[in-house]
Design an enzyme around this catalytic site. Sequence first.
Site, PDB file in Angstrom:
ATOM      1  N   HIS A  84       0.865  -1.196   0.000  1.00 40.34           N
ATOM      2  CA  HIS A  84       0.000   0.000   0.000  1.00 40.34           C
ATOM      3  C   HIS A  84       0.894   1.236   0.000  1.00 40.34           C
ATOM      4  O   HIS A  84       1.870   1.297   0.740  1.00 40.34           O
ATOM      5  CB  HIS A  84      -0.898   0.015   1.248  1.00 40.34           C
ATOM      6  CG  HIS A  84      -1.744   1.247   1.312  1.00 40.34           C
ATOM      7  ND1 HIS A  84      -2.941   1.365   0.642  1.00 40.34           N
ATOM      8  CD2 HIS A  84      -1.540   2.440   1.933  1.00 40.34           C
ATOM      9  CE1 HIS A  84      -3.447   2.569   0.853  1.00 40.34           C
ATOM     10  NE2 HIS A  84      -2.614   3.234   1.635  1.00 40.34           N
ATOM     11  N   ARG A 170     -14.650  12.529   7.802  1.00 41.79           N
ATOM     12  CA  ARG A 170     -13.355  13.196   7.997  1.00 41.79           C
ATOM     13  C   ARG A 170     -13.070  14.148   6.849  1.00 41.79           C
ATOM     14  O   ARG A 170     -12.534  15.238   7.041  1.00 41.79           O
ATOM     15  CB  ARG A 170     -12.241  12.142   8.106  1.00 41.79           C
ATOM     16  CG  ARG A 170     -12.279  11.376   9.422  1.00 41.79           C
ATOM     17  CD  ARG A 170     -11.404  10.142   9.351  1.00 41.79           C
ATOM     18  NE  ARG A 170     -10.035  10.474   9.059  1.00 41.79           N
ATOM     19  CZ  ARG A 170      -9.176   9.667   8.414  1.00 41.79           C
ATOM     20  NH1 ARG A 170      -9.550   8.468   8.008  1.00 41.79           N
ATOM     21  NH2 ARG A 170      -7.947  10.059   8.198  1.00 41.79           N
TER      22      ARG A 170
HETATM   23  N1  URA Z   1      -6.063   6.690   2.765  1.00 37.25           N
HETATM   24  C1  URA Z   1      -6.976   6.003   3.493  1.00 37.25           C
HETATM   25  O1  URA Z   1      -7.432   4.937   3.088  1.00 37.25           O
HETATM   26  N2  URA Z   1      -7.372   6.522   4.676  1.00 37.25           N
HETATM   27  C2  URA Z   1      -6.888   7.676   5.153  1.00 37.25           C
HETATM   28  O2  URA Z   1      -7.279   8.077   6.223  1.00 37.25           O
HETATM   29  C3  URA Z   1      -5.944   8.389   4.389  1.00 37.25           C
HETATM   30  C4  URA Z   1      -5.546   7.861   3.201  1.00 37.25           C
END
Ligand code: URA
Length: 426
Positions: A84, A170
């Site tokens: 990732h 968020r």
């Molecule tokens: N990528 C995500 O999957 N979550 C986050 O909070 C920030 C980047």
Amino acid sequence: MPDVVSLIRTKRDNARSLTAAEIGWLFGAYAAGEVADEQMAALLMAIYFNGLDDAELRAWTGEMIASGETLDLASLGKPSVDKHSTGGVGDKVSLILAPLVASCGAVVPQLSGRGLGHTGGTLDKLESIPGWRASLTSAELNAVLAGAGAVIAAAGAGLAPADRRLYALRDVTGTVESIPLIASSIMSKKIAEGTSALVLDVKTGSGAFMKDRDKAVELARTMVDLGEEHGVRTRALVTRMDTPLGRAVGNALEVEESVSALTGQGPDDLMEVTFALAGQMLALAGIDADPREAITSGRALDTYRRMIRAQGGDPDAPLPQAEHRREALPAPSDGWLTRLDALAVGVAAWRLGAGRARKEDDVSHAAGVRCLAKPGDYVRAGQNMLELRADDPARFAPALDALADAATIGGEPPPAVPLVVQEVGR
Ligand code: URA
């Protein structure tokens, strides 16, 4: 029974840690509609300011994982390992790495999201290939993994659904940039995906989410700990993202550069990061193989073609081409290009149409930027250092605005610096 207002006050005042039972209650009540979005948003802001300690973070992440399904890859009978990236400009490493590592004997289940803002999303890039499908059922996902060894697909709605709701909140409440919230969001999805091992590429620098190196290392450590605590062997590389990776920024342009990389023609910086991550992935999977040989033998390219075909794509089809091209960013003097700012180039590519501002926006597959010069190249006064591509010529002016202070020319070549700045493991 806890009540949500007391939990918000407790976190707001940093009075004590929330217990695992309180966090479990909160997620259950939120899923049941007994805690409102505005209450969750207030708690997220309190967490943004006061953080989560290790036990709270473990419980929080555990609840995000438990909010949905978890995949089981054990039946594939091979070690599984995923990667990732926290996102960078020109970061097409996943497109090369997934087939590369699969061609060495691992299974690579890459479930990804879409790009938002100036960093592109892997799915958007692959969707520039005619016919390629990002959305697969679980049965299709397993079939692609069994046949090609690697899959890059959209994370289904059943995977960590609590993260989807929290991330959306968020996004609109200024609470994305919190290390525990980012770490739990990323790791809940990766753990639920069922991979046994995970390598994280945490970017730092002007084009990264975490511009500050110490913060990037802290995020890397937090995610490594979370992975290990949930039984996923996890390591992280903190890598520089001050200038675009490779020369292509934009969806189809990046697919084209990835295919070149799989034929052994990849730019040095892109291959440096790719091979560093491949080495970590193979080590975690317990596979003794040389990733360079996987490229020179053509195995990695074969695996890529199989993976694309298995998802309906035609790897031989011509990629979309932009109708309008324009060279830009003339060097102000003769000299060495010492800085080409990743954020400026990323924002320019985004304004040209390669990225989206809101989740529901479409992207242009052909739009983007080609770097005609990269830091370390010698340029002549007046030489254009970028080529911009767009479907709509009205997009050139805002892209050029983003590039006003994108480059620096110096009298000396810039020092060669390794792209991997730190390795983080347990
Ligand atoms: N990528 C995500 O999957 N979550 C986050 O909070 C920030 C980047």
